[in-house]
Structure formats: structure tokens, C-alpha cells
Design an enzyme around this catalytic site. Sequence first.
Site, PDB file in Angstrom:
ATOM      1  N   GLU A   1       0.827  -1.206   0.000  1.00  0.00           N
ATOM      2  CA  GLU A   1       0.000   0.000   0.000  1.00  0.00           C
ATOM      3  C   GLU A   1       0.866   1.262   0.000  1.00  0.00           C
ATOM      4  O   GLU A   1       1.941   1.280   0.582  1.00  0.00           O
ATOM      5  CB  GLU A   1      -0.896   0.026   1.242  1.00  0.00           C
ATOM      6  CG  GLU A   1      -2.001  -0.999   1.180  1.00  0.00           C
ATOM      7  CD  GLU A   1      -2.908  -0.962   2.402  1.00  0.00           C
ATOM      8  OE1 GLU A   1      -4.122  -1.120   2.216  1.00  0.00           O
ATOM      9  OE2 GLU A   1      -2.413  -0.787   3.530  1.00  0.00           O
TER      10      GLU A   1
ATOM     11  N   GLY B   1       6.941  -1.309   6.163  1.00  0.00           N
ATOM     12  CA  GLY B   1       8.325  -1.783   6.175  1.00  0.00           C
ATOM     13  C   GLY B   1       9.306  -0.869   6.869  1.00  0.00           C
ATOM     14  O   GLY B   1       8.988   0.273   7.214  1.00  0.00           O
ATOM     15  N   GLU B   2      10.503  -1.398   7.079  1.00  0.00           N
ATOM     16  CA  GLU B   2      11.589  -0.649   7.712  1.00  0.00           C
ATOM     17  C   GLU B   2      12.638  -0.360   6.632  1.00  0.00           C
ATOM     18  O   GLU B   2      13.386  -1.265   6.235  1.00  0.00           O
ATOM     19  CB  GLU B   2      12.173  -1.471   8.873  1.00  0.00           C
ATOM     20  CG  GLU B   2      13.476  -0.944   9.430  1.00  0.00           C
ATOM     21  CD  GLU B   2      13.500   0.553   9.718  1.00  0.00           C
ATOM     22  OE1 GLU B   2      12.551   1.078  10.312  1.00  0.00           O
ATOM     23  OE2 GLU B   2      14.482   1.203   9.323  1.00  0.00           O
TER      24      GLU B   2
ATOM     25  N   ASN C   1      -2.890   6.584  15.939  1.00  0.00           N
ATOM     26  CA  ASN C   1      -4.053   6.198  15.128  1.00  0.00           C
ATOM     27  C   ASN C   1      -4.483   4.792  15.514  1.00  0.00           C
ATOM     28  O   ASN C   1      -3.655   3.881  15.549  1.00  0.00           O
ATOM     29  CB  ASN C   1      -3.692   6.222  13.638  1.00  0.00           C
ATOM     30  CG  ASN C   1      -3.299   7.611  13.185  1.00  0.00           C
ATOM     31  OD1 ASN C   1      -3.948   8.597  13.531  1.00  0.00           O
ATOM     32  ND2 ASN C   1      -2.211   7.706  12.431  1.00  0.00           N
TER      33      ASN C   1
ATOM     34  N   CYS D   1      -0.683   7.054   9.592  1.00  0.00           N
ATOM     35  CA  CYS D   1       0.588   6.436   9.979  1.00  0.00           C
ATOM     36  C   CYS D   1       0.309   5.172  10.773  1.00  0.00           C
ATOM     37  O   CYS D   1      -0.493   5.179  11.705  1.00  0.00           O
ATOM     38  CB  CYS D   1       1.374   7.357  10.911  1.00  0.00           C
ATOM     39  SG  CYS D   1       1.839   8.877  10.171  1.00  0.00           S
TER      40      CYS D   1
ATOM     41  N   CYS E   1       6.968  -3.280  16.014  1.00  0.00           N
ATOM     42  CA  CYS E   1       6.527  -2.214  16.921  1.00  0.00           C
ATOM     43  C   CYS E   1       5.091  -2.533  17.342  1.00  0.00           C
ATOM     44  O   CYS E   1       4.243  -2.861  16.505  1.00  0.00           O
ATOM     45  CB  CYS E   1       6.574  -0.853  16.222  1.00  0.00           C
ATOM     46  SG  CYS E   1       8.235  -0.424  15.665  1.00  0.00           S
TER      47      CYS E   1
ATOM     48  N   SER F   1      11.981   7.252  14.390  1.00  0.00           N
ATOM     49  CA  SER F   1      10.797   7.039  15.226  1.00  0.00           C
ATOM     50  C   SER F   1      11.267   6.783  16.653  1.00  0.00           C
ATOM     51  O   SER F   1      11.715   5.692  16.977  1.00  0.00           O
ATOM     52  CB  SER F   1      10.002   5.845  14.699  1.00  0.00           C
ATOM     53  OG  SER F   1       9.609   6.113  13.374  1.00  0.00           O
ATOM     54  N   LEU F   2      11.158   7.803  17.483  1.00  0.00           N
ATOM     55  CA  LEU F   2      11.697   7.740  18.840  1.00  0.00           C
ATOM     56  C   LEU F   2      10.689   7.076  19.781  1.00  0.00           C
ATOM     57  O   LEU F   2      10.960   6.035  20.371  1.00  0.00           O
ATOM     58  CB  LEU F   2      12.042   9.162  19.306  1.00  0.00           C
ATOM     59  CG  LEU F   2      12.706   9.300  20.657  1.00  0.00           C
ATOM     60  CD1 LEU F   2      14.043   8.607  20.685  1.00  0.00           C
ATOM     61  CD2 LEU F   2      12.861  10.779  21.018  1.00  0.00           C
TER      62      LEU F   2
ATOM     63  N   CYS G   1       6.752  -6.244   7.740  1.00  0.00           N
ATOM     64  CA  CYS G   1       7.861  -5.635   8.473  1.00  0.00           C
ATOM     65  C   CYS G   1       8.301  -6.576   9.585  1.00  0.00           C
ATOM     66  O   CYS G   1       7.480  -7.247  10.200  1.00  0.00           O
ATOM     67  CB  CYS G   1       7.416  -4.299   9.078  1.00  0.00           C
ATOM     68  SG  CYS G   1       8.760  -3.375   9.852  1.00  0.00           S
TER      69      CYS G   1
ATOM     70  N   CYS H   1       1.895  -0.696  15.707  1.00  0.00           N
ATOM     71  CA  CYS H   1       1.854  -0.504  14.252  1.00  0.00           C
ATOM     72  C   CYS H   1       1.178  -1.693  13.574  1.00  0.00           C
ATOM     73  O   CYS H   1       1.529  -2.849  13.844  1.00  0.00           O
ATOM     74  CB  CYS H   1       3.277  -0.336  13.712  1.00  0.00           C
ATOM     75  SG  CYS H   1       3.322  -0.153  11.913  1.00  0.00           S
TER      76      CYS H   1
HETATM   77  N1  SAH Z   1       9.565   1.654   9.868  1.00  0.00           N
HETATM   78  C1  SAH Z   1       9.707   3.053   9.682  1.00  0.00           C
HETATM   79  C2  SAH Z   1       8.691   3.686   8.743  1.00  0.00           C
HETATM   80  C3  SAH Z   1       7.249   3.252   8.861  1.00  0.00           C
HETATM   81  S1  SAH Z   1       6.291   3.829  10.213  1.00  0.00           S
HETATM   82  C4  SAH Z   1       9.687   3.765  11.027  1.00  0.00           C
HETATM   83  O1  SAH Z   1       9.442   3.129  12.039  1.00  0.00           O
HETATM   84  O2  SAH Z   1       9.991   4.959  11.058  1.00  0.00           O
HETATM   85  C5  SAH Z   1       6.075   5.542   9.959  1.00  0.00           C
HETATM   86  C6  SAH Z   1       5.727   6.297  11.247  1.00  0.00           C
HETATM   87  O3  SAH Z   1       4.428   5.938  11.724  1.00  0.00           O
HETATM   88  C7  SAH Z   1       6.695   5.983  12.374  1.00  0.00           C
HETATM   89  O4  SAH Z   1       7.113   7.176  12.993  1.00  0.00           O
HETATM   90  C8  SAH Z   1       5.849   5.182  13.367  1.00  0.00           C
HETATM   91  O5  SAH Z   1       6.307   5.350  14.678  1.00  0.00           O
HETATM   92  C9  SAH Z   1       4.469   5.776  13.123  1.00  0.00           C
HETATM   93  N2  SAH Z   1       3.364   4.882  13.529  1.00  0.00           N
HETATM   94  C10 SAH Z   1       3.336   3.533  13.518  1.00  0.00           C
HETATM   95  N3  SAH Z   1       2.136   3.078  13.958  1.00  0.00           N
HETATM   96  C11 SAH Z   1       1.398   4.164  14.249  1.00  0.00           C
HETATM   97  C12 SAH Z   1       0.053   4.364  14.718  1.00  0.00           C
HETATM   98  N4  SAH Z   1      -0.763   3.333  14.947  1.00  0.00           N
HETATM   99  N5  SAH Z   1      -0.383   5.624  14.898  1.00  0.00           N
HETATM  100  C13 SAH Z   1       0.423   6.687  14.616  1.00  0.00           C
HETATM  101  N6  SAH Z   1       1.673   6.568  14.142  1.00  0.00           N
HETATM  102  C14 SAH Z   1       2.158   5.328  13.972  1.00  0.00           C
END
Ligand code: SAH
Length: 346
Positions: A99, A166-167, A295, A337, A123, A219-220, A119, A126
Site C-alpha cells: 500500500e 516496512g523498515e 491512530n 501512519c 513495533c 521514530s523515537l 515488516c 503498528c
Molecule cells: N519503519 C519506519 C517507517 C514506517 S512507520 C519507522 O518506524 O519509522 C512511519 C511512522 O508511523 C513511524 O514514525 C511510526 O512510529 C508511526 N506509527 C506507527 N504506527 C502508528 C500508529 N498506529 N499511529 C500513529 N503513528 C504510527
Amino acid sequence: MSQLNKMTKKSYIELNKDEVSSLIKELNESQFRAQQIQNWVFDHYVETWDAMENLPMNIRHELSARLPLHPLEIIYITDSENASTQKILFQTQNGHPIESVLMYDQKRTTVCISSQVGCAVDCKFCATASMGFIHNLSTGEMVDQVIHLQRQAKSRITNVVFMGMGEPFLNYSRVIKAAEILNKKMGFGARRITISTAGIVPKIRQMAEENHKYKLAISLNATNELSRKRIMPLTNTYSLKSLIDSAHYYYQKTRRLITFEYVLLKGINDSSNDSKRLLVLLQFLPCKVNVIPYNEIGGPYNRPTENKINAFLDSLKHAPFTVTVRWSKGTEINAGCGQLAVHADT
Ligand code: SAH
């Protein structure tokens, strides 16, 4: 087997310069055709070989018999209610679903592209994590998302973010190559291309050493080791301390600001102690912080109330770094996101 037979399955977008050159040679054509084809694909985003009007008919036929132009096929497009967001479901040549998201706001048209099918990072907040890791996308498959979306878009795409499924840093060399093509062949300024990582420390250091000009986002999502380990198990491999050290290293090497993304999760990382720790953690690092209210994806986490979100932002008012909020677009069509996931049964 001739070289061409071997690459019949490979699409044009995925060919490197030498492969394009041997393709043209095998057609007994002169090399200026390579530039013509490149223009059609990267400037006009054509869908078929047949649309390349300045190529003789027989070459167009020959090319379409030999190889597909695009590695991806659009399967389905979902529009958000207010038309500010579109989610696009693609299929790769070997049948994997991915997507991407197209977002319009006043000044910008942004595409969010995927770098992997599924991925491995896991996390906890996610949706993509629920797919597990399935497949690394090729450079062509990443670039093709942008080409298809530009054809689809109502306005010129201004920004590309590697923040879909993905990462990116677990598919590092292909992602960097895709960014190079977006930059050099499609004309996106390097600072309009953002690569977001969950914190693959050696690759952050590598990106610094290689001095790529693309924007880096990290992504901290937490302010101490323990809470980060709970929501991002990757912290067991790359500690928060080593992540922050790599960010300092990146800044020292490149003098470019990193954006730290911080997904705000109710009761997990939204307290006043968290904001205090965040200030300490980033105090000597020139950077930006992008707060993303969580989200919903149907798991155990919740978005904090608006009051709580505002209190968190308020407590960072005097921070030395700029703080922005990303109210994700298209959450009602699961295009926000962290909401991207495609399962066999959907
Ligand atoms: N793997 C990479 C890129 C994909 S995620 C990364 O971790 O940066 C892109 C962003 O969406 C990241 O900052 C992640 O922390 C955030 N994210 C993941 N799940 C989310 C959710 N349910 N609600 C809001 N942001 C989210």
C-alpha cells in the site's frame, strides 16, 4: 539464453543503465532511444509501451512483447471522505500486496511509499507488524509507486516519504538507490525525500558516513530504555542510548537536522515526566520533533484525549527544538501512519 530472455520477467523500471543499453542493442536500435524511453517513463509516467509516441510502432510492439514496463499493478484505490487522501493497493509481479498513500494539503502533495512487504521490526502499536516480514521491495518497485501515483495525482507530487509499510533501513541499499532515482531522474530535491527508520543504528551511521542529502526521520516514541523496549522490542538490539549517540554522530557528520517522530500513546508515553525526559534526551542535539497522536488499529493502545495531547505539546513550548504535530490524514480509510497492513483475507 540471451541476456534479454533472462530478463523478460524484469520490468523496465527495474533495469539499470547497462541493462537498458543492452536491451536497445538487442533491438538493433540506436542508444538515443534510451533517453526517449526514460522521458516517457519518468517525466510522462506512461502506463504502456504503446503510449511512447515517438518510438516507431515496431519497436513499441517488440518492447511490449519482451518485457513489462512497470513492476507494479494498481489493484484498488480508496478515497477519503474529504478527498484529501487516497490509499492505493498495488500488487507486485510475484503477487505481493503493498500500500501507498497520496496526501494533499494546501502547499504540498506528499506520497508515502512502502519499502517492504510487511515488516520484521514488530513495533507494538503498528498495524504493519501484524503481517510479519514477507519480502524486500526492489528499487524499481519503490520508484514505481511514485510513478503510478504521479499519474494518478491531481497535482504535482512535491514530497516523497519512506514511511509506508516496512523498515527502510532493513532494505538500505535498495532504498538509497530508489531515492537516487527519485532525485536524479524524477527531479525531487533531496530535501523533499524523507527516509524514516525505527532506529537501525548501524544504518544511521552509514547514512551519515555516505553523506546522503535525503532527510532522515527517526521514530523515537519513548523517553527511556524500559518504555521503549515495551513498545519497540528493537530497543533490545539497539538501545535508546546507542540510538541517540548515532543521532549525534549523524548531526556532527552532516550538520543536517533529524526529525524525531513521537507517536503519542495514552498512558504509555504521554506523561509530564515523559516530556521532561524528552527535553533532557534531546537537549544538546539540534533536531525537530514531530508528535503523532496515535491512530487506532484495534490493539491495546489508545490515543490520548485532546487535552492530554495539548498538555504534552504545551510542556514542550520552550524546548530548544521545533515541535510539530502530525494529525494523520485518511484515518477513516486506514491510511494514517501505522495503519497500513494487507492480509490475505482482506
Ligand atoms: N519503519 C519506519 C517507517 C514506517 S512507520 C519507522 O518506524 O519509522 C512511519 C511512522 O508511523 C513511524 O514514525 C511510526 O512510529 C508511526 N506509527 C506507527 N504506527 C502508528 C500508529 N498506529 N499511529 C500513529 N503513528 C504510527
